[in-house]
Design an enzyme around this catalytic site. Structure first.
Site, PDB file in Angstrom:
ATOM      1  N   ASN A  20      -4.432-103.754  54.041  1.00  0.00           N
ATOM      2  CA  ASN A  20      -4.802-104.749  53.034  1.00  0.00           C
ATOM      3  C   ASN A  20      -5.499-103.998  51.903  1.00  0.00           C
ATOM      4  OD1 ASN A  20      -5.955-106.838  51.605  1.00  0.00           O
ATOM      5  ND2 ASN A  20      -6.829-107.876  53.400  1.00  0.00           N
TER       6      ASN A  20
ATOM      7  N   LYS B 207      -8.565-102.079  53.406  1.00  0.00           N
ATOM      8  CA  LYS B 207      -8.956-102.466  54.760  1.00  0.00           C
ATOM      9  C   LYS B 207      -7.737-102.274  55.656  1.00  0.00           C
ATOM     10  CE  LYS B 207     -11.892-106.272  53.169  1.00  0.00           C
ATOM     11  NZ  LYS B 207     -11.985-107.725  53.068  1.00  0.00           N
TER      12      LYS B 207
ATOM     13  N   ARG C 121      -0.295-106.222  52.993  1.00  0.00           N
ATOM     14  CA  ARG C 121      -0.541-107.410  52.180  1.00  0.00           C
ATOM     15  C   ARG C 121      -0.031-107.124  50.769  1.00  0.00           C
ATOM     16  NH1 ARG C 121      -6.312-109.175  49.848  1.00  0.00           N
ATOM     17  NH2 ARG C 121      -5.688-111.067  48.786  1.00  0.00           N
TER      18      ARG C 121
ATOM     19  N   HIS D 141      -4.383-116.045  48.342  1.00  0.00           N
ATOM     20  CA  HIS D 141      -5.120-116.074  49.624  1.00  0.00           C
ATOM     21  C   HIS D 141      -4.283-116.721  50.729  1.00  0.00           C
ATOM     22  CE1 HIS D 141      -9.033-115.891  47.092  1.00  0.00           C
ATOM     23  NE2 HIS D 141      -8.802-114.707  47.612  1.00  0.00           N
TER      24      HIS D 141
ATOM     25  N   HIS E 170     -11.849-120.644  50.826  1.00  0.00           N
ATOM     26  CA  HIS E 170     -11.901-119.190  51.037  1.00  0.00           C
ATOM     27  C   HIS E 170     -12.846-118.643  49.970  1.00  0.00           C
ATOM     28  CE1 HIS E 170     -10.119-115.112  51.927  1.00  0.00           C
ATOM     29  NE2 HIS E 170     -10.703-114.906  50.762  1.00  0.00           N
TER      30      HIS E 170
ATOM     31  N   GLY F  13     -12.973-112.797  45.914  1.00  0.00           N
ATOM     32  CA  GLY F  13     -12.176-113.811  45.232  1.00  0.00           C
ATOM     33  C   GLY F  13     -12.439-115.136  45.931  1.00  0.00           C
TER      34      GLY F  13
ATOM     35  N   ARG G  45     -14.850-113.073  38.251  1.00  0.00           N
ATOM     36  CA  ARG G  45     -13.841-113.840  37.487  1.00  0.00           C
ATOM     37  C   ARG G  45     -14.385-115.236  37.195  1.00  0.00           C
ATOM     38  NH1 ARG G  45      -9.355-112.994  41.984  1.00  0.00           N
ATOM     39  NH2 ARG G  45     -10.694-111.426  42.931  1.00  0.00           N
TER      40      ARG G  45
ATOM     41  N   ASP H 186     -22.743-109.912  43.619  1.00  0.00           N
ATOM     42  CA  ASP H 186     -22.965-110.097  45.059  1.00  0.00           C
ATOM     43  C   ASP H 186     -23.918-111.274  45.284  1.00  0.00           C
ATOM     44  OD1 ASP H 186     -23.700-109.930  47.785  1.00  0.00           O
ATOM     45  OD2 ASP H 186     -23.216-107.801  47.791  1.00  0.00           O
TER      46      ASP H 186
ATOM     47  N   ASN I 120     -20.826-116.590  55.851  1.00  0.00           N
ATOM     48  CA  ASN I 120     -22.195-116.065  55.995  1.00  0.00           C
ATOM     49  C   ASN I 120     -23.285-116.780  55.217  1.00  0.00           C
ATOM     50  OD1 ASN I 120     -21.617-113.693  57.717  1.00  0.00           O
ATOM     51  ND2 ASN I 120     -20.348-113.093  55.972  1.00  0.00           N
TER      52      ASN I 120
ATOM     53  N   GLU J  82      -7.057-111.655  57.812  1.00  0.00           N
ATOM     54  CA  GLU J  82      -5.781-111.465  57.110  1.00  0.00           C
ATOM     55  C   GLU J  82      -4.942-110.377  57.773  1.00  0.00           C
ATOM     56  OE1 GLU J  82      -8.064-110.960  53.500  1.00  0.00           O
ATOM     57  OE2 GLU J  82      -6.955-112.563  52.522  1.00  0.00           O
TER      58      GLU J  82
HETATM   59  P1  AMP Z   1     -14.958-110.820  51.238  1.00  0.00           P
HETATM   60  O1  AMP Z   1     -14.163-110.666  49.965  1.00  0.00           O
HETATM   61  O2  AMP Z   1     -14.448-111.907  52.115  1.00  0.00           O
HETATM   62  O3  AMP Z   1     -15.155-109.514  51.964  1.00  0.00           O
HETATM   63  O4  AMP Z   1     -16.425-111.298  50.770  1.00  0.00           O
HETATM   64  C1  AMP Z   1     -17.292-110.449  50.089  1.00  0.00           C
HETATM   65  C2  AMP Z   1     -18.467-111.220  49.520  1.00  0.00           C
HETATM   66  O5  AMP Z   1     -19.106-111.989  50.546  1.00  0.00           O
HETATM   67  C3  AMP Z   1     -19.576-110.321  48.965  1.00  0.00           C
HETATM   68  O6  AMP Z   1     -19.388-110.056  47.608  1.00  0.00           O
HETATM   69  C4  AMP Z   1     -20.840-111.120  49.179  1.00  0.00           C
HETATM   70  O7  AMP Z   1     -21.155-111.818  47.987  1.00  0.00           O
HETATM   71  C5  AMP Z   1     -20.498-112.153  50.239  1.00  0.00           C
HETATM   72  N1  AMP Z   1     -21.281-111.967  51.451  1.00  0.00           N
HETATM   73  C6  AMP Z   1     -21.057-111.118  52.474  1.00  0.00           C
HETATM   74  N2  AMP Z   1     -22.001-111.229  53.414  1.00  0.00           N
HETATM   75  C7  AMP Z   1     -22.863-112.188  53.002  1.00  0.00           C
HETATM   76  C8  AMP Z   1     -24.062-112.774  53.529  1.00  0.00           C
HETATM   77  N3  AMP Z   1     -24.566-112.393  54.696  1.00  0.00           N
HETATM   78  N4  AMP Z   1     -24.648-113.735  52.791  1.00  0.00           N
HETATM   79  C9  AMP Z   1     -24.157-114.133  51.624  1.00  0.00           C
HETATM   80  N5  AMP Z   1     -23.033-113.616  51.074  1.00  0.00           N
HETATM   81  C10 AMP Z   1     -22.396-112.662  51.747  1.00  0.00           C
END
Ligand code: AMP
Length: 395
Positions: free
Chosen positions: A9, A16, A95, A183, A210, A214, A243, A285, A334, A381
């Site tokens: 991916n 990943k 992917r 997605h 999701h 993104g 975005r 983040d 999370n 995924e």
């Molecule tokens: P993903 O694209 O599914 O890997 O999600 C990544 C995003 O999830 C990161 O940019 C974080 O903003 C958010 N994230 C990951 N862990 C946490 C957490 N424990 N609490 C809040 N946001 C989180």
């Protein structure tokens, strides 16, 4: 029959991967995870982490920025490690973000398919080349191995005519300017998990949120996608890390006319400088923004929740009601406070959560009085790609 399937991916700043051992063939084959890894921070703070199937650390290595400046470089590092560790491989699945109007499911990759995937690059100029890089690399390294492409758009090809269109001349629709939706691997995986975990909901009206780097929402009816917040590109819909989500196209015209932005500058702006990062001026983040007491960080989070709540209303209208909301991906799985705030805004749809279950991240976090359920289901995924490989490669 036992086979080792590698699912890759490749995203904009990370690769990943997961290796699965498949016992049996077809949809009933058992998939046991043997490796899970990622090389992220490409071009900034690259770091390779690989764990075995029991989550024991095998590799944890940082790199200098220049050592892993591109997805191509990251792919070579991952492939070198897999070769050096004599990891058994029988097939590789990838992917691929854009499958256009024609790819309605996964396909085995050959020269003609590769050309068709490359021809879709204008529809996803930033992402498609990054998905193609590992395919080319593995074709070069292991021409003997079958490879499979799994498309992020394919799951949404079940959309009806209205969900598939913009109000623009039909000639543009015919040449591919459509609401594709993305997605799809995540949504297909969640639809499958729902069938196992909550069969009565799986056949109902479900919205999956999701929320990761993104973010998009998908309306599922009887397990099939009928509409989604993302459309022609992964820019549409709700706000994301970098975005903006839906914008009045007049904003783009303004930026061109008044700020002199050309296509390349606009692309950088829309994909990398907006969303939570642009609004807060601090970070993309969510964890960083949640810890900040800066008013702009709070505004960005308020907008993020507001925009998702609004989209949930629109998709509930399309579904004609709501039986369940499912949260998934990094933020959805999370961020308990964000879940609580989205559900609070959606109380009108019958959603209500139990704070203790939400904090403990139970699968069903609904309050007893809720008329529609709220679930948290981790997405996978790469496992979906492995299932696609089994379906395409057969026995
Ligand atoms: P993903 O694209 O599914 O890997 O999600 C990544 C995003 O999830 C990161 O940019 C974080 O903003 C958010 N994230 C990951 N862990 C946490 C957490 N424990 N609490 C809040 N946001 C989180």
């Amino acid at each position: 029959m036992q086979r080792h399937l590698l699912a890759i991916n490749a995203g904009s700043s990370s690769i990943k991967f997961q290796l699965f051992r498949a016992d049996g063939s077809g949809p009933d084959a058992r998939l046991e995870r043997r490796l899970v890894g990622q090389l992220d921070g490409i071009g900034s703070h690259p770091r390779l982490v690989i764990r075995d199937g029991a989550a024991a650390m095998l590799v944890d290595r940082g790199f200098a920025t220049g050592e892993v400046a591109s997805v191509e470089a990251a792919q070579e590092i991952v492939a070198d490690w897999l070769s050096a560790s004599a990891t058994p491989l029988d097939a590789i699945g990838h992917r691929v973000v854009h499958g256009g109007a024609d790819f309605t499911g996964p396909v085995p990759i050959d020269t003609a398919i590769l050309a068709r995937i490359a021809a879709l690059t204008p529809l996803a100029p930033l992402h498609q080349p990054k998905n193609l890089a590992p395919i080319h690399s593995w074709v070069r390294r292991r021409p003997d191995l079958p490879q499979v492409a799994s498309f992020d758009t394919a799951f949404h090809r079940s959309h009806g005519a209205l969900a598939d269109r913009f109000a623009i001349p039909e000639a543009l629709y015919a040449e591919g300017v459509r609401r594709y939706g993305f997605h799809g691997l995540s949504y297909e995986f969640i639809a499958g998990r729902l069938r196992e975990a909550a069969p009565s909901l799986a056949s109902g009206r479900v919205i999956v949120a999701h929320l990761g780097n993104g973010c998009s929402l998908c309306a599922l009816k009887d397990g099939r996608s009928i509409d989604s917040s993302m459309s022609f590109t992964a820019l549409d819909g709700v706000a994301m890390g970098t975005r903006p989500g839906s914008l009045d196209p007049g904003v783009v015209l303004y930026l061109m006319r008044e700020k002199g932005m050309d296509a390349a500058r606009l692309e950088r702006f829309l994909y990398h400088e907006c969303g939570l990062k642009g609004m807060s001026g601090i970070s993309n983040d969510l964890r960083v923004l949640e810890k900040s007491d800066d008013p702009q960080a709070r505004l960005a989070l308020d907008f993020f929740v507001h925009r998702i709540g609004k989209e949930l209303g629109a998709l509930t209208a399309v579904l004609g009601g709501l039986d369940a909301l499912v949260f998934t991906a990094g933020i959805g799985e999370n961020a308990a406070d964000i879940r609580a705030r989205i559900v609070a805004m959606s109380a009108w749809a019958g959603l209500a959560i139990d704070p203790a279950k939400n904090a403990a991240r139970r699968m069903d976090i609904s309050a007893p009085e809720a008329k529609a359920r709220t679930l948290v289901l981790p997405t996978d995924e790469e496992r979906m790609i492995a299932r696609h490989m089994l379906a395409v490669l057969g026995g």
